[in-house]
Design an enzyme around this catalytic site. Structure first.
Site, PDB file in Angstrom:
ATOM      1  N   LEU A 150      -3.935  25.723 -29.678  1.00 11.89           N
ATOM      2  CA  LEU A 150      -4.117  25.091 -30.989  1.00 11.89           C
ATOM      3  C   LEU A 150      -3.004  24.115 -31.293  1.00 11.89           C
ATOM      4  CD1 LEU A 150      -5.112  28.281 -33.043  1.00 11.89           C
ATOM      5  CD2 LEU A 150      -6.643  26.519 -32.139  1.00 11.89           C
ATOM      6  N   GLY A 153       4.120  25.629 -32.338  1.00 11.88           N
ATOM      7  CA  GLY A 153       4.833  25.978 -33.556  1.00 11.88           C
ATOM      8  C   GLY A 153       6.310  25.721 -33.394  1.00 11.88           C
ATOM      9  N   GLY A 154       7.117  26.348 -34.252  1.00 14.19           N
ATOM     10  CA  GLY A 154       8.552  26.098 -34.234  1.00 14.19           C
ATOM     11  C   GLY A 154       9.222  26.527 -32.946  1.00 14.19           C
ATOM     12  N   PHE A 155       8.692  27.585 -32.299  1.00  8.48           N
ATOM     13  CA  PHE A 155       9.346  28.020 -31.069  1.00  8.48           C
ATOM     14  C   PHE A 155       8.361  28.577 -30.058  1.00  8.48           C
ATOM     15  CE2 PHE A 155       9.306  31.529 -34.011  1.00  8.48           C
ATOM     16  CZ  PHE A 155       9.104  32.663 -33.262  1.00  8.48           C
ATOM     17  N   GLY A 156       7.112  28.138 -30.125  1.00  4.58           N
ATOM     18  CA  GLY A 156       6.156  28.601 -29.132  1.00  4.58           C
ATOM     19  C   GLY A 156       4.813  27.916 -29.236  1.00  4.58           C
ATOM     20  N   THR A 157       4.011  28.110 -28.202  1.00  2.76           N
ATOM     21  CA  THR A 157       2.656  27.573 -28.174  1.00  2.76           C
ATOM     22  C   THR A 157       1.718  28.531 -28.899  1.00  2.76           C
ATOM     23  OG1 THR A 157       3.127  26.560 -26.035  1.00  2.76           O
ATOM     24  CG2 THR A 157       0.816  26.729 -26.668  1.00  2.76           C
ATOM     25  N   LYS A 172       0.957  33.183 -31.456  1.00  3.77           N
ATOM     26  CA  LYS A 172       2.091  32.339 -31.080  1.00  3.77           C
ATOM     27  C   LYS A 172       2.861  33.011 -29.945  1.00  3.77           C
ATOM     28  CE  LYS A 172       4.649  30.250 -34.209  1.00  3.77           C
ATOM     29  NZ  LYS A 172       5.705  30.012 -35.228  1.00  3.77           N
ATOM     30  N   ASP A 268      11.508  23.766 -43.006  1.00  4.48           N
ATOM     31  CA  ASP A 268      10.788  22.879 -42.082  1.00  4.48           C
ATOM     32  C   ASP A 268       9.439  22.478 -42.679  1.00  4.48           C
ATOM     33  OD1 ASP A 268      10.595  21.356 -39.789  1.00  4.48           O
ATOM     34  OD2 ASP A 268       9.781  22.976 -38.561  1.00  4.48           O
TER      35      ASP A 268
END
Length: 468
Positions: A150, A153-157, A172, A268
């Site tokens: 999708l 994100g801030g620290f992952g797919t 995530k 963020d």
């Protein structure tokens, strides 16, 4: 990579030429400082051309150059091989350490839950959220099928998945298991587990201490991000009419007000982190950078983190994070809703690469219309025009370089509700009466110029704020 690194490493250039002669001529026209040979890929075969010598024949000078060059390259290759070998060895050690940390974290969370005795569908909870096994999330996402991605994100797919109970979810997956990622994981679980708001994405759960990886499971929000609809894959459909954009601003402000009341700073806020459901209602997401912010403190000192174009300039300069940092980022979001332009665009004029700077300049010079999305009916609908100008004024206040000159998120929300209702929402007596304005020029004439961080002058929209 940036261009300096590319130039240091070197690169290959391919020319397309109609025949061998053109190929040779093009190479001769280039300033051959380092190049000692080149290849012409012709219709009959490939021809090696040696610069300064005849076809395929090396002169003495070139032999020396090539011999020395080969020796240097060979030595360099050996050094690189040794470097990557050691790096890989260290990475394996680091991964083993971070994996142990992630298991330790999960174990810590699980032990707390077991002590509290909380249950959810027969599973123990982490900070009150469901426990998932790695196997069931792997199967839910079809083994993390790339076609189910999708986004990031801030620290992952993030992957789309479907659980055994039929729920659609967004999973995530961490980019890597290092200490920083584990801390962000813990931060997001701890914050989201305690929040309940219709405009915040819901956290369903996370992986257990038995998991191979740290995974977060959220409710699935089906309609993409605001950024997608403003200028991405959904933009061509033109679904974001002005009333919808106005409502997106109100609902996002409502979510941020709730976070600030809960003593949490998002850190963020951007259109990529504002999700939309099928009815275009907002779900603010991605709390990996969020910070708990006790109100007995005026600020939290921390190295600036966030997305370029949205970061509070005072936070960037002073390393002091406050709730007004979110207000600044939200000001950028409002300008994006008005203009459909990205927060940063290096193809624009160098003074306008940053959207916030461009907007401040346009509003100060009574030229907001120059950046308004032409599809919104700014010129044809007087009601829409008045609302856009009012939101521009509010965004201007949020984008002040000094945090003390910005309104609180509570004031921003009340102002947006007032704008949305044509000046009839009057819970805040100091909010400017939008309906009394005859046109946008009157409103923009009242806009003060950008204020310096040490200015003691307050703007029309701002009331004294003691929170920071």
């Amino acid at each position: 990579m940036n261009y300096i690194d590319i130039l240091k490493m070197g690169f290959v250039i391919n020319w397309t030429a109609p025949d061998c002669q053109h190929c040779e001529k093009m190479v001769e026209d280039v300033d051959l400082i380092i190049i000692s040979s080149y290849i012409c890929f012709c219709k009959d075969k490939s021809y090696l051309k040696i610069c300064g010598g005849e076809d395929g024949k090396l002169n003495v000078k070139n032999k020396i150059v090539i011999a020395v060059g080969s020796a240097v390259i060979g030595a360099f290759a050996v050094i690189i091989a040794i470097y990557f070998y050691k790096r890989r060895k260290n990475t394996n050690k680091s991964y083993a350490k971070s994996y142990a940390q992630s298991r330790s974290l999960s174990s810590e969370l699980t032990s707390k839950d077991l002590e509290s005795g909380s249950q959810y569908f027969g599973r123990s909870q982490n900070f009150g959220v469901q426990h998932f096994t790695y196997k069931e999330l792997e199967e839910a996402t079809n083994y993390f099928d790339p076609s189910k991605e999708l986004g990031e994100g801030g620290f992952g797919t993030v992957y789309y998945g479907k659980l055994y109970d039929g729920r659609s979810v967004a999973v995530k997956r961490l980019f890597e298991n290092n200490y920083k990622r584990v801390e962000q994981f813990k931060n997001e679980v701890e914050i989201l587990a305690s929040l309940v708001h219709p405009n915040l994405v819901s956290l369903y759960g996370c992986t257990s201490r038995h998991s191979r990886e740290l995974l977060l499971v959220y409710e699935y929000v089906s309609n993409g991000t605001v950024a997608d609809h403003l200028r991405g894959k959904e933009a061509k459909h033109g679904k974001l009419t002005w009333p919808i954009r106005m409502n997106i601003a109100v609902e996002t402000a409502s979510a941020l007000k709730y976070l600030h009341i809960s003593e949490i700073i998002h850190r963020d806020i951007k259109t990529n982190n504002i999700l939309l459901d099928a009815h275009f209602h907002v779900k603010v997401a991605d709390f990996g950078l969020s910070r708990l912010f006790p109100y007995d403190q005026t600020h939290v000192s921390t190295a600036p983190q966030g997305t370029p174009g949205y970061v509070d300039p005072e936070y960037h300069q002073c390393y002091q994070l406050t709730d007004k940092s979110d207000v600044y980022s939200f000001g950028v979001v409002m300008i994006e809703l008005i203009s459909s332009l990205p927060a940063v665009d290096i193809t624009r004029h160098r003074h306008e690469i940053n959207l916030a700077s461009m907007a401040l300049n346009r509003i100060q010079n009574q030229a907001l219309h120059e950046i308004v999305d032409p599809t919104l009916g700014f010129e044809s609908d007087s009601k829409v025009k008045k609302m856009i100008v009012a939101m521009g004024e509010l965004a201007f206040q949020c984008l002040q370089s000094s945090k003390d000159m910005r309104p609180s998120m509570d004031e921003v929300l009340e102002s947006l509700k007032d704008i949305q209702n044509g000046g009839k929402h009057k819970s805040q007596p100091e909010v400017m009466d939008i309906s009394s304005l005859s046109d946008d020029a009157v409103l923009l004439n009242n806009v003060p110029p950008p204020l310096s961080p040490d200015s003691n002058v307050r703007s029309n929209y701002t009331t004294p704020n003691t929170s920071g």
